[in-house]
Design an enzyme around this catalytic site. Structure first.
Site, PDB file in Angstrom:
ATOM      1  N   ARG A  16       0.809  -1.219   0.000  1.00 29.63           N
ATOM      2  CA  ARG A  16       0.000   0.000   0.000  1.00 29.63           C
ATOM      3  C   ARG A  16       0.845   1.273   0.000  1.00 29.63           C
ATOM      4  O   ARG A  16       0.338   2.364  -0.220  1.00 29.63           O
ATOM      5  CB  ARG A  16      -0.947  -0.015   1.217  1.00 29.63           C
ATOM      6  CG  ARG A  16      -2.051  -1.052   1.094  1.00 29.63           C
ATOM      7  CD  ARG A  16      -2.710  -1.375   2.429  1.00 29.63           C
ATOM      8  NE  ARG A  16      -1.931  -2.341   3.211  1.00 29.63           N
ATOM      9  CZ  ARG A  16      -2.287  -2.828   4.404  1.00 29.63           C
ATOM     10  NH1 ARG A  16      -3.403  -2.422   4.968  1.00 29.63           N
ATOM     11  NH2 ARG A  16      -1.523  -3.702   5.034  1.00 29.63           N
ATOM     12  N   ASP A 105       6.277  -1.975  11.364  1.00 25.64           N
ATOM     13  CA  ASP A 105       5.583  -0.785  10.864  1.00 25.64           C
ATOM     14  C   ASP A 105       4.746  -0.102  11.936  1.00 25.64           C
ATOM     15  O   ASP A 105       3.837   0.659  11.624  1.00 25.64           O
ATOM     16  CB  ASP A 105       4.724  -1.150   9.639  1.00 25.64           C
ATOM     17  CG  ASP A 105       3.631  -2.153   9.960  1.00 25.64           C
ATOM     18  OD1 ASP A 105       3.650  -2.739  11.062  1.00 25.64           O
ATOM     19  OD2 ASP A 105       2.746  -2.359   9.104  1.00 25.64           O
ATOM     20  N   GLY A 142      -7.117  -5.226  12.431  1.00 26.64           N
ATOM     21  CA  GLY A 142      -7.862  -6.396  12.901  1.00 26.64           C
ATOM     22  C   GLY A 142      -8.714  -5.995  14.103  1.00 26.64           C
ATOM     23  O   GLY A 142      -8.274  -5.210  14.941  1.00 26.64           O
ATOM     24  N   GLU A 157      -9.764  -9.904  10.672  1.00 28.36           N
ATOM     25  CA  GLU A 157      -9.174  -8.883   9.831  1.00 28.36           C
ATOM     26  C   GLU A 157     -10.270  -8.113   9.111  1.00 28.36           C
ATOM     27  O   GLU A 157     -11.318  -8.664   8.795  1.00 28.36           O
ATOM     28  CB  GLU A 157      -8.218  -9.518   8.803  1.00 28.36           C
ATOM     29  CG  GLU A 157      -6.969 -10.107   9.424  1.00 28.36           C
ATOM     30  CD  GLU A 157      -6.184  -9.090  10.234  1.00 28.36           C
ATOM     31  OE1 GLU A 157      -5.745  -8.073   9.666  1.00 28.36           O
ATOM     32  OE2 GLU A 157      -6.015  -9.305  11.447  1.00 28.36           O
ATOM     33  N   SER A 408      40.710  40.883  -2.392  1.00 38.28           N
ATOM     34  CA  SER A 408      39.538  40.378  -3.109  1.00 38.28           C
ATOM     35  C   SER A 408      39.893  39.767  -4.455  1.00 38.28           C
ATOM     36  O   SER A 408      40.889  40.144  -5.080  1.00 38.28           O
ATOM     37  CB  SER A 408      38.552  41.521  -3.351  1.00 38.28           C
ATOM     38  OG  SER A 408      38.102  41.984  -2.102  1.00 38.28           O
TER      39      SER A 408
HETATM   40  C1  UD1 Z   1      -1.645  -6.720  11.005  1.00 41.84           C
HETATM   41  C2  UD1 Z   1      -2.614  -7.622  11.779  1.00 41.84           C
HETATM   42  C3  UD1 Z   1      -3.810  -6.779  12.191  1.00 41.84           C
HETATM   43  C4  UD1 Z   1      -3.361  -5.605  13.027  1.00 41.84           C
HETATM   44  C5  UD1 Z   1      -2.303  -4.787  12.303  1.00 41.84           C
HETATM   45  C6  UD1 Z   1      -1.714  -3.781  13.252  1.00 41.84           C
HETATM   46  C7  UD1 Z   1      -2.388  -9.875  10.817  1.00 41.84           C
HETATM   47  C8  UD1 Z   1      -2.999 -10.877   9.927  1.00 41.84           C
HETATM   48  N1  UD1 Z   1      -3.031  -8.710  10.922  1.00 41.84           N
HETATM   49  O1  UD1 Z   1      -2.319  -6.288   9.831  1.00 41.84           O
HETATM   50  O2  UD1 Z   1      -4.724  -7.577  12.951  1.00 41.84           O
HETATM   51  O3  UD1 Z   1      -4.456  -4.791  13.370  1.00 41.84           O
HETATM   52  O4  UD1 Z   1      -1.230  -5.631  11.834  1.00 41.84           O
HETATM   53  O5  UD1 Z   1      -0.803  -2.928  12.636  1.00 41.84           O
HETATM   54  O6  UD1 Z   1      -1.378 -10.154  11.441  1.00 41.84           O
HETATM   55  N2  UD1 Z   1       5.015  -9.254   7.585  1.00 41.84           N
HETATM   56  C9  UD1 Z   1       6.004 -10.198   7.380  1.00 41.84           C
HETATM   57  N3  UD1 Z   1       5.761 -11.249   6.545  1.00 41.84           N
HETATM   58  C10 UD1 Z   1       4.565 -11.429   5.926  1.00 41.84           C
HETATM   59  C11 UD1 Z   1       3.545 -10.465   6.135  1.00 41.84           C
HETATM   60  C12 UD1 Z   1       3.804  -9.386   6.964  1.00 41.84           C
HETATM   61  O7  UD1 Z   1       7.091 -10.087   7.935  1.00 41.84           O
HETATM   62  O8  UD1 Z   1       4.425 -12.411   5.216  1.00 41.84           O
HETATM   63  C13 UD1 Z   1       5.305  -8.100   8.456  1.00 41.84           C
HETATM   64  C14 UD1 Z   1       5.200  -6.776   7.748  1.00 41.84           C
HETATM   65  O9  UD1 Z   1       6.449  -6.417   7.206  1.00 41.84           O
HETATM   66  C15 UD1 Z   1       4.745  -5.850   8.850  1.00 41.84           C
HETATM   67  C16 UD1 Z   1       3.982  -6.735   9.801  1.00 41.84           C
HETATM   68  O10 UD1 Z   1       4.342  -8.073   9.483  1.00 41.84           O
HETATM   69  O11 UD1 Z   1       5.860  -5.288   9.544  1.00 41.84           O
HETATM   70  C17 UD1 Z   1       2.459  -6.558   9.641  1.00 41.84           C
HETATM   71  O12 UD1 Z   1       2.087  -6.851   8.301  1.00 41.84           O
HETATM   72  P1  UD1 Z   1       0.979  -6.035   7.526  1.00 41.84           P
HETATM   73  O13 UD1 Z   1       0.791  -6.642   6.196  1.00 41.84           O
HETATM   74  O14 UD1 Z   1       1.255  -4.599   7.614  1.00 41.84           O
HETATM   75  O15 UD1 Z   1      -0.295  -6.392   8.419  1.00 41.84           O
HETATM   76  P2  UD1 Z   1      -1.609  -5.533   8.593  1.00 41.84           P
HETATM   77  O16 UD1 Z   1      -2.487  -5.720   7.423  1.00 41.84           O
HETATM   78  O17 UD1 Z   1      -1.287  -4.160   8.980  1.00 41.84           O
HETATM   79 CA    CA Z   2       0.579  -3.016   9.101  1.00 40.05          CA
END
Ligand code: UD1
Ligand code: CA
Length: 477
Positions: A16, A105, A142, A157, A408
């Site tokens: 995103r 993040d 979530g 989610e 100068s």
């Molecule tokens: C996630 C939570 C959500 C919560 C939110 C809070 C899940 C399914 N959902 O959603 O409930 O409200 O965070 O900020 O966990 N990442 C990996 N590997 C992957 C996917 C993600 O390392 O395969 C890491 C990302 O880099 C990130 C973190 O996990 O730092 C969260 O991933 P992101 O995709 O941002 O999850 P959200 O949709 O925000």
């Molecule tokens: Ca996130």
């Protein structure tokens, strides 16, 4: 903290963000998101800190080279948050204790809140303790689903939520304390039947619930701490929050910010009391500014040290340099890396310094370039002086000793030395050393051609009167 292992998830792409840069390397307050998270984690002094990387793994790893104790785990491909955590299993073979999971993040979380989460988790002897908050805009997070008795039954989610679940305003921070023993076994039973086809860590809640394990929650009063960054708009929002906090702390400590909304000051910058920061000033990195200074509009100072009572006039740029007390700089001055300006010196408009030392009380007031130069005390560098420090291959030094006077529009062709108290005549191209006490003069000798103007005019008049010329036209000037 004994027996607390931190794992930070940072393998996701951050779709995103619509960016070539991995999300966790986007900056707020001059530091990448991941750095904020790691700082909070380090303050807990945990037993270990591990990070799961994947998307652009090598650039993330390179950016974190300043953390020697960090353990890296690569998740490839990235199949969701549960899958990411799963990759750390081998690090914890046979280990007991608590795994504190953070998201790369979520940069505003304080060490204090994390300590509280762990304390609540230990007190309840829970298998899992979640960090939550109630917010006005739950969009994107979530949702925490609770039963009639207040127990957490699952996390859903946004994309998988039914309309009534979407209306829930208690959200999951994506930060968890886990008891290590049951964790990896349970992670194996997470499936990927959901809107994104990913292995959601959040499904662990329902799994633990079925296993009748104790699930605790810590609801934070300040929901700002748990803001997750998924988009550029959120990046800007959180950047603004960090700036407001930094500015408020500086003002509380006795710094005047004329317009806090346009003061861009990184969190690690230090500023002494009674310093006045005008609008649109950027103070970055590890910059330190003394007390009683006046920093005028448009100035940018990066990783530099500024002494007390320094006046920096408008649109000055200073990088990796040191400025002592009572110096006046600018407007439009440029101090490039490795420059050092001693007490009470003066650098005026359109003066550039690079790897140059300017001694106490010396002046370079107008239109000058000083590169690889060592200028002593009480030196006067005249307008338009240029050190010719580069021969196309090598850089050469220029030395100007105490009390020298550079007229100068002079060029000092390096390597060259101007001795103590020596004078350089204006307009000189100095290619040899000038011994102390001497005058160096190196320019074409002037000749005045007497009567030249009159003769020229007469010649033009004669030409105009010649037959065939347009005599009506006035002589060209
Ligand atoms: C996630 C939570 C959500 C919560 C939110 C809070 C899940 C399914 N959902 O959603 O409930 O409200 O965070 O900020 O966990 N990442 C990996 N590997 C992957 C996917 C993600 O390392 O395969 C890491 C990302 O880099 C990130 C973190 O996990 O730092 C969260 O991933 P992101 O995709 O941002 O999850 P959200 O949709 O925000
Ligand atoms: Ca996130």
């Amino acid at each position: 903290m004994q027996n607390v292992h931190v794992v930070v998830l940072a393998a996701g792409k951050g779709t995103r963000m619509k960016s070539a840069l991995p999300k966790v390397l986007h900056s707020i307050g001059g530091q990448p998101l991941i750095e904020h998270v790691l700082r909070a984690a380090s303050r807990l002094q945990p037993t270990s800190i591990s990070i799961v990387i994947g998307h652009a793994a090598e650039s993330v790893r390179a950016r974190l080279s300043g953390h020697p104790d960090l353990r890296f785990v690569v998740q490839e491909p990235q199949l969701g948050t549960a899958h990411a955590l799963m990759q750390t299993e081998r690090l914890f073979a046979g280990a007991s204790g608590t795994l504190l999971m953070l998201s790369g993040d979520v940069p505003l979380l304080s060490a204090a809140s994390l300590s509280r989460l762990i304390a609540v988790h230990h007190e309840a002897a829970a298998s899992l303790t979640l960090l939550t908050a109630v917010v006005d805009q739950p969009h994107g997070y979530g949702r925490i689903v609770r039963s009639g008795d207040g127990q957490v039954t699952k996390i859903v989610e946004e994309r998988d939520a039914a309309p009534d679940e979407r209306a829930i305003r208690e959200i999951n921070a994506g930060v968890y304390a886990f008891a290590l023993e049951p964790l990896f076994e349970a992670l194996r039973s997470v499936a990927s039947q959901n809107a994104q086809g990913e292995y959601y860590l959040t499904d662990l809640v329902a799994i633990y619930r079925r296993q009748r394990r104790a699930i605790g929650t810590l609801r934070l009063n300040d929901p700002i701490e748990i803001i997750g960054i998924n988009s550029r708009a959120e990046l800007a929002e959180v950047g603004g929050i960090v700036r407001q906090r930094t500015n408020a702390a500086l003002m509380a400590a006795g710094v005047t910010l004329m317009d806090p909304a346009s003061a861009y000051i990184d969190p690690d910058v230090q500023i002494g009391v009674d310093t006045v920061i005008h609008p649109n000033v950027y103070l970055e990195g590890r910059t330190q500014v003394g007390s009683g200074c006046e920093i005028h509009a448009g100035t940018r100072i990066v990783d530099s040290t500024i002494g007390d009572r320094v006046v920096v006039l408008n649109y000055t740029m200073i990088t990796e340099s040191t400025v002592a007390a009572d110096v006046r700089l600018g407007p439009f001055a440029h101090l490039r890396p490795g420059s050092s300006v001693a007490e009470s010196a003066h650098i005026g408009n359109f003066v550039e310094l690079k790897k140059t030392t300017l001694g106490r009380g010396s002046k370079a007031s107008h239109l000058t370039y000083l590169g690889d130069a060592t200028i002593g005390e009480g030196v006067n560098v005249g307008a338009g002086t240029i050190t010719c420090n580069y021969d196309g291959v090598h850089k050469h030094p220029t030395i100007v000793e105490d009390g020298a006077f550079i007229g100068s529009d002079s060029q000092l062709v390096a390597p060259v030395r101007i001795g103590k108290g020596a004078y350089v005549a204006a307009g000189s191209s100095i290619v040899e050393d000038v011994p102390s006490g001497s005058l160096g003069i190196a320019r074409g000798r002037q000749t005045n051609v007497e009567g030249w103007v009159e003769r020229k005019r007469a010649a033009r008049t004669r030409k105009a009167a010649e037959p065939g010329s347009d005599s009506a036209a006035p002589p060209k000037r």
